[in-house]
Write a protein that holds these residues in place. Structure first.
Motif, PDB file in Angstrom:
ATOM      1  N   THR A   1      -8.917   0.923  11.379  1.00 20.80           N
ATOM      2  CA  THR A   1      -7.753   1.770  11.655  1.00 20.80           C
ATOM      3  C   THR A   1      -7.460   1.937  13.148  1.00 20.80           C
ATOM      4  O   THR A   1      -6.320   2.186  13.518  1.00 20.80           O
ATOM      5  CB  THR A   1      -7.908   3.161  11.009  1.00 20.80           C
ATOM      6  OG1 THR A   1      -9.125   3.761  11.469  1.00 20.80           O
ATOM      7  CG2 THR A   1      -7.940   3.047   9.490  1.00 20.80           C
TER       8      THR A   1
ATOM      9  N   ASP B   1     -10.373  -0.410   5.378  1.00 23.47           N
ATOM     10  CA  ASP B   1      -9.216   0.414   5.724  1.00 23.47           C
ATOM     11  C   ASP B   1      -8.552  -0.144   6.982  1.00 23.47           C
ATOM     12  O   ASP B   1      -9.152  -0.182   8.051  1.00 23.47           O
ATOM     13  CB  ASP B   1      -9.650   1.859   5.956  1.00 23.47           C
ATOM     14  CG  ASP B   1      -8.478   2.822   6.047  1.00 23.47           C
ATOM     15  OD1 ASP B   1      -7.312   2.376   6.105  1.00 23.47           O
ATOM     16  OD2 ASP B   1      -8.732   4.049   6.064  1.00 23.47           O
TER      17      ASP B   1
ATOM     18  N   SER C   1      -5.303   0.991   7.667  1.00 23.88           N
ATOM     19  CA  SER C   1      -4.159   1.888   7.804  1.00 23.88           C
ATOM     20  C   SER C   1      -3.773   2.108   9.268  1.00 23.88           C
ATOM     21  O   SER C   1      -4.583   2.560  10.072  1.00 23.88           O
ATOM     22  CB  SER C   1      -4.454   3.236   7.144  1.00 23.88           C
ATOM     23  OG  SER C   1      -4.682   3.036   5.772  1.00 23.88           O
ATOM     24  N   GLY C   2      -2.534   1.740   9.588  1.00 22.40           N
ATOM     25  CA  GLY C   2      -2.010   1.942  10.928  1.00 22.40           C
ATOM     26  C   GLY C   2      -2.511   0.950  11.969  1.00 22.40           C
ATOM     27  O   GLY C   2      -2.127   1.042  13.141  1.00 22.40           O
TER      28      GLY C   2
ATOM     29  N   GLN D   1      -7.094  -0.372   1.866  1.00 22.94           N
ATOM     30  CA  GLN D   1      -5.979   0.478   2.278  1.00 22.94           C
ATOM     31  C   GLN D   1      -5.301  -0.243   3.447  1.00 22.94           C
ATOM     32  O   GLN D   1      -5.940  -0.483   4.474  1.00 22.94           O
ATOM     33  CB  GLN D   1      -6.480   1.840   2.757  1.00 22.94           C
ATOM     34  CG  GLN D   1      -7.186   2.623   1.701  1.00 22.94           C
ATOM     35  CD  GLN D   1      -6.427   3.885   1.340  1.00 22.94           C
ATOM     36  OE1 GLN D   1      -5.319   4.112   1.791  1.00 22.94           O
ATOM     37  NE2 GLN D   1      -7.040   4.694   0.522  1.00 22.94           N
ATOM     38  N   VAL D   2      -4.029  -0.574   3.264  1.00 32.78           N
ATOM     39  CA  VAL D   2      -3.287  -1.310   4.291  1.00 32.78           C
ATOM     40  C   VAL D   2      -1.964  -0.564   4.511  1.00 32.78           C
ATOM     41  O   VAL D   2      -0.892  -1.145   4.485  1.00 32.78           O
ATOM     42  CB  VAL D   2      -3.061  -2.779   3.853  1.00 32.78           C
ATOM     43  CG1 VAL D   2      -2.585  -3.625   5.028  1.00 32.78           C
ATOM     44  CG2 VAL D   2      -4.333  -3.389   3.280  1.00 32.78           C
ATOM     45  N   LEU D   3      -2.059   0.731   4.721  1.00 34.59           N
ATOM     46  CA  LEU D   3      -0.888   1.593   4.868  1.00 34.59           C
ATOM     47  C   LEU D   3      -0.205   1.380   6.213  1.00 34.59           C
ATOM     48  O   LEU D   3      -0.867   1.336   7.256  1.00 34.59           O
ATOM     49  CB  LEU D   3      -1.297   3.064   4.749  1.00 34.59           C
ATOM     50  CG  LEU D   3      -1.827   3.497   3.383  1.00 34.59           C
ATOM     51  CD1 LEU D   3      -2.601   4.791   3.510  1.00 34.59           C
ATOM     52  CD2 LEU D   3      -0.676   3.654   2.420  1.00 34.59           C
ATOM     53  N   ASP D   4       1.121   1.234   6.176  1.00 38.14           N
ATOM     54  CA  ASP D   4       1.946   1.197   7.385  1.00 38.14           C
ATOM     55  C   ASP D   4       1.511   0.115   8.380  1.00 38.14           C
ATOM     56  O   ASP D   4       1.504   0.332   9.593  1.00 38.14           O
ATOM     57  CB  ASP D   4       1.952   2.568   8.058  1.00 38.14           C
ATOM     58  CG  ASP D   4       3.112   2.715   9.027  1.00 38.14           C
ATOM     59  OD1 ASP D   4       4.152   2.061   8.817  1.00 38.14           O
ATOM     60  OD2 ASP D   4       2.960   3.471  10.005  1.00 38.14           O
TER      61      ASP D   4
END
Length: 190
Positions: free
Chosen positions: A36, A54, A56-57, A74-77
């Motif tokens: 992250t 993770d 994310s971001g 998790q590969v958010l945004d």
């Protein structure tokens, strides 16, 4: 000078902002790692697998993904649009990709299996032969995409305008047809 890593396993690590810069990984596995804080620059992943990681971001500018698989990540945004487009090949299974950006990418043959893809952006992408298996595509952006022969049969909550996208021979379930005519405000019962 690029550092080269081959056939390595990385477990339960938290990486810093520039720890991956100018490195090449081939046939490496990453499990339960935290990316992250990373700002990837000049990184190549070839035949690598990420499991329960993770991203994310994370900023992934100028990264090459060549036959890379993400499982339960998790590969958010995350904005993939600045990735190296030469031999870009990625696959996702059981991942959360909400708000990710894939615009202007050639993603022929990519598979998305059991993924949450809320508000994902595929504008101007080539999604030919892409498999969307049991994916939530709520508020996903499909504009000027090529989705010929793409398989949406088991996915849901999508809205694709056939007048603004190429979807020749794409597969949809009867329940999914609603997502193709939504702009016409038709009431479909059944």
């Amino acid at each position: 000078m690029t550092d080269y890593f081959h056939d390595e396993n990385h477990f339960d690590k938290t990486y810093t902002e520039d720890e991956f810069n100018l490195k090449e990984f081939e046939v490496c596995n990453f499990t339960s790692c935290d990316f992250t804080s990373c700002n990837f620059i000049g990184v190549t992943f070839t035949d690598c697998t990420f499991t329960n990681c993770d991203f994310s971001g994370a900023r992934i500018n100028h990264v090459a993904f060549r036959s890379v698989t993400f499982i339960d990540c998790q590969v958010l945004d995350v904005n993939f649009s600045m990735c190296d487009k030469l031999i870009f090949e990625i696959h996702f299974k059981d991942c959360i990709l909400d708000f990710a950006k894939f615009y202007d990418l050639k993603m022929v043959g990519t598979s998305f299996i059991n993924c949450s893809m809320i508000a994902i952006d595929f504008m101007n992408s080539d999604l030919t032969d892409v498999l969307f298996e049991n994916c939530n595509l709520h508020k996903a952006v499909f504009h000027n995409t090529i989705a010929n022969r793409a398989d949406f049969t088991t996915s849901y909550n999508f809205s694709i305008d056939p007048e603004k996208n190429k979807i020749k021979k794409a597969s949809f379930s009867l329940a999914g047809l609603k997502g193709l005519v939504e702009k016409h405000e038709l009431v479909i019962r059944g």
